[in-house]
Design an enzyme around this catalytic site. Structure first.
Site, PDB file in Angstrom:
ATOM      1  N   THR A 219      12.339  27.565  35.031  1.00  0.00           N
ATOM      2  CA  THR A 219      13.790  27.494  34.835  1.00  0.00           C
ATOM      3  C   THR A 219      14.455  28.621  35.612  1.00  0.00           C
ATOM      4  O   THR A 219      13.818  29.635  35.905  1.00  0.00           O
ATOM      5  CB  THR A 219      14.158  27.683  33.355  1.00  0.00           C
ATOM      6  OG1 THR A 219      13.640  28.947  32.949  1.00  0.00           O
ATOM      7  CG2 THR A 219      13.588  26.608  32.490  1.00  0.00           C
TER       8      THR A 219
ATOM      9  N   GLU B 260      14.003  21.673  31.469  1.00  0.00           N
ATOM     10  CA  GLU B 260      13.142  21.384  30.312  1.00  0.00           C
ATOM     11  C   GLU B 260      13.139  19.901  29.951  1.00  0.00           C
ATOM     12  O   GLU B 260      12.379  19.470  29.092  1.00  0.00           O
ATOM     13  CB  GLU B 260      13.606  22.187  29.083  1.00  0.00           C
ATOM     14  CG  GLU B 260      13.345  23.675  29.158  1.00  0.00           C
ATOM     15  CD  GLU B 260      14.460  24.473  29.817  1.00  0.00           C
ATOM     16  OE1 GLU B 260      15.238  23.874  30.593  1.00  0.00           O
ATOM     17  OE2 GLU B 260      14.558  25.687  29.575  1.00  0.00           O
TER      18      GLU B 260
ATOM     19  N   LYS C 112      35.235  33.607  23.299  1.00  0.00           N
ATOM     20  CA  LYS C 112      35.581  33.675  21.873  1.00  0.00           C
ATOM     21  C   LYS C 112      36.879  34.454  21.726  1.00  0.00           C
ATOM     22  O   LYS C 112      36.903  35.664  21.840  1.00  0.00           O
ATOM     23  CB  LYS C 112      34.442  34.329  21.091  1.00  0.00           C
ATOM     24  CG  LYS C 112      33.200  33.458  21.174  1.00  0.00           C
ATOM     25  CD  LYS C 112      32.034  33.975  20.378  1.00  0.00           C
ATOM     26  CE  LYS C 112      30.881  33.012  20.538  1.00  0.00           C
ATOM     27  NZ  LYS C 112      29.732  33.569  21.229  1.00  0.00           N
TER      28      LYS C 112
ATOM     29  N   TRP D 139      37.023  29.118  19.915  1.00  0.00           N
ATOM     30  CA  TRP D 139      36.326  29.011  21.189  1.00  0.00           C
ATOM     31  C   TRP D 139      37.185  28.368  22.265  1.00  0.00           C
ATOM     32  O   TRP D 139      37.855  27.375  22.012  1.00  0.00           O
ATOM     33  CB  TRP D 139      35.055  28.159  21.026  1.00  0.00           C
ATOM     34  CG  TRP D 139      33.965  28.861  20.282  1.00  0.00           C
ATOM     35  CD1 TRP D 139      34.048  30.050  19.640  1.00  0.00           C
ATOM     36  CD2 TRP D 139      32.628  28.395  20.101  1.00  0.00           C
ATOM     37  NE1 TRP D 139      32.847  30.367  19.062  1.00  0.00           N
ATOM     38  CE2 TRP D 139      31.950  29.358  19.332  1.00  0.00           C
ATOM     39  CE3 TRP D 139      31.927  27.253  20.504  1.00  0.00           C
ATOM     40  CZ2 TRP D 139      30.622  29.224  18.965  1.00  0.00           C
ATOM     41  CZ3 TRP D 139      30.602  27.119  20.141  1.00  0.00           C
ATOM     42  CH2 TRP D 139      29.948  28.104  19.380  1.00  0.00           C
TER      43      TRP D 139
END
Ligand code: AMP
Length: 543
Positions: free
Chosen positions: A185, A330, A439, A444
């Site tokens: 990754t 993944e 935040k 959010w």
């Protein structure tokens, strides 16, 4: 009672054997690293893969050995995929855009036995050669004439290996759960981690990728993966295209708008795959040169959120369907694809684009749910957002040589680190990475949404948003823009433009105009780098 069906193992070698048999004359075209266009077909590719497999066996490569490739999308890289995995070794793709110490880490972690490298990338290996003790030899993927001078010891020539070996080989049969390929990754934090795919997962992923509402692969299609074979196996296209006998067109090292355009036209490409930055280059090329590619019907685009302006430009200016997709290393990598449902086909444009900018619905095989901080499942109402968890037959169950994966829960769900909503029809919309979300006052703000909308402004070519410290709100958005040609973006104009597209309290507090954005090894904007560069920026609202 068990079904009475043969338990034939699903093996990668069967893809190329099948393509040789039923689509043997279908072409594979490459813009070679040496320059000229190389043409051959699945039959030739199969024969050369068997020769290479025999060469590998002579070099002592065994089941489970990790063999690295550091290479562009070419026919030779394609042969490596089949020869290495075909004999039960593991194709480990290395990303040439990684820094030398990351490459060293990955090669040593994987304990690679050999590295197959394109001639123009050999200097990267020269840089790290003294630090990679497991390597027994470096195979330069060219012919004797084109091998560069190098001090690297144990240099082998790819075409010599092909020439010196016969194609007399029966692909071995082994357990379908045997590891087949390894891909690390991007690892924006900490060390990169290895996703280890199996023959079974690769074949099931290939079946799924070929479906009409996914990549829609078939022998009729002419497929150009711009997405590199070192980025999650070019999203599985070298397997899915082979399964269906699609004509393959490999762009080699030249990924600029003009070079891709030429290949698309010359080879009558119908379908191409790549990240948004690549398509940005191509769209600009088409507009600047007042040209297009009449055969191109579809593109698939993902790896990072696709701005609506890009989907619209493909559709309205060039009549090409852009399928927005989401996935991860993944996940082999396909997770979702955004295709319009029949019930929306007659909707107005605005509604359709609203759906197309979502990341799409799960491909059959991928289960999904969203959860809050306490792992409580959240409703699929298109409003509640939480971390996306996934499960399925081509999703990693752990990382290579990592004892306990913190990313998996006890029911086997994998925490993606992405925050999204899921609507009642199953479309997901990614609002952020958990670590990029802004935040502000306990609420959010989606940096992805702000970026996408900002990129619709005519003065903006590229945009990114990060959260920076604010004494009252904790964090507030800072917009970083790369201007469109000859334009000077002004924050007030952009906020005016954004104000009917996002909530008022989301509007960026400040803006920085930059020449370019830092792009990582897989074509994504590096938020970590942006935070390093601008994280201490003092907002005018914070003074
Ligand atoms: P990688 O493993 O390097 O392919 O990165 C996977 C990550 O890229 C995902 O977890 C997402 O954060 C991001 N990503 C991939 N596709 C998209 C997309 N279409 N929209 C937004 N983010 C995406």
């Amino acid at each position: 009672m068990r079904g009475l069906i043969m338990n034939q193992p699903l093996l990668i070698s069967s893809l190329i054997s099948h393509a040789d048999w039923v689509s043997g004359d279908r072409e594979i075209i490459t813009r070679s690293v040496e320059g000229p266009i190389h043409r051959y077909n699945y039959r030739d590719a199969h024969a050369r893969s068997r020769r290479l497999a025999n060469a590998l066996k002579k070099l002592g490569v065994k089941l489970g050995d990790r063999i690295a490739t550091l290479a562009w999308n070419t026919y030779r890289h394609f042969e490596c995929y089949y020869a290495i995995s075909g004999i039960g070794a593991i194709t480990h793709t290395l990303n040439p855009r990684l820094a030398p110490d990351q490459l060293t880490y990955i090669i040593n972690h994987a304990e690679n036995a050999y590295i197959f490298v394109d001639a123009d990338l050999l200097p990267l290996i020269e840089l790290v050669a003294h630090q990679i003790p497991s390597i027994k030899g470096i195979v330069v993927m060219t012919d004797r004439l084109n091998i560069p001078d190098s001090k690297v010891v144990n240099l082998l020539c790819y075409e010599d290996l092909i020439e010196d070996n016969s194609d007399d080989l029966e692909w071995p049969i082994f357990d379908e759960n045997t590891a087949s390929s390894l891909c690390y990754t991007s690892g924006t934090t900490g060390n990169p981690k290895g996703a280890l795919f199996s023959h079974r997962s690769t074949i099931i992923h290939a079946y799924a990728s070929a479906l009409p509402d996914v990549l829609q692969l078939s022998e009729k299609e002419v497929v150009l993966p711009v997405v590199p074979m070192f980025h999650v196996n070019a999203w599985g296209i070298p397997y899915g295209a082979t399964m269906t006998g699609a004509k393959l067109v490999f762009p080699g090292p030249k990924l600029d708008g003009a070079s891709i355009h030429q290949l698309l036209v010359d080879e009558s490409v119908t379908f191409a795959a790549g990240v948004p930055t690549v398509w940005l280059g191509l769209l600009n090329y088409w507009k600047d040169n007042n040209t297009n590619v009449p055969t191109l019907k579809r593109t698939i685009c993902g790896g990072t959120a696709v701005p609506q302006s890009m989907i619209e430009s493909f559709q309205e200016d060039f009549g090409i369907e852009l399928r927005h997709a989401w996935g991860m290393t993944e996940m082999s990598p396909l997770g979702t694809v955004s295709v319009i449902k029949p019930s929306h086909i007659n909707s107005d444009k605005a509604t359709r684009y609203r759906i197309q900018i979502k990341q799409g619905r799960p491909v059959f095989g991928v289960e999904m749910k969203i959860v809050d901080d306490q792992y409580n499942e959240l409703p699929h109402d298109g409003k509640a957002y939480g971390e996306l968890m996934v499960r399925g037959p081509w999703i990693t169950s752990g990382y290579y040589k990592v004892e306990n994966s913190e990313a998996h829960d006890h029911d086997g769900w994998f925490a993606t680190g992405d925050v999204c909503t899921i609507d009642p029809e199953g479309y997901i919309e990614i609002t952020d990475r958990t670590k990029d979300v802004i935040k502000s006052g306990g609420e959010w703000i989606s940096s992805i949404d702000l970026e996408n909308q900002a990129m619709g402004h005519p003065d903006v070519m590229h945009a990114a948003v990060i959260g920076v410290h604010h004494p009252k709100w904790d964090e507030r958005p800072l917009l970083i823009v790369v201007p469109a040609k000859d334009k000077v973006p002004i924050l007030e104009d952009i906020n005016d433009y954004l104000s009917n597209k996002v909530a008022k309290w989301w509007l960026p507090d400040d803006m920085i105009v930059a020449e370019s954005l830092p792009i990582g090894a897989t074509g994504k904007v590096l938020k970590t780098k942006l935070r390093e560069m601008y994280g201490n920026h003092i907002l005018p609202t914070a003074k």
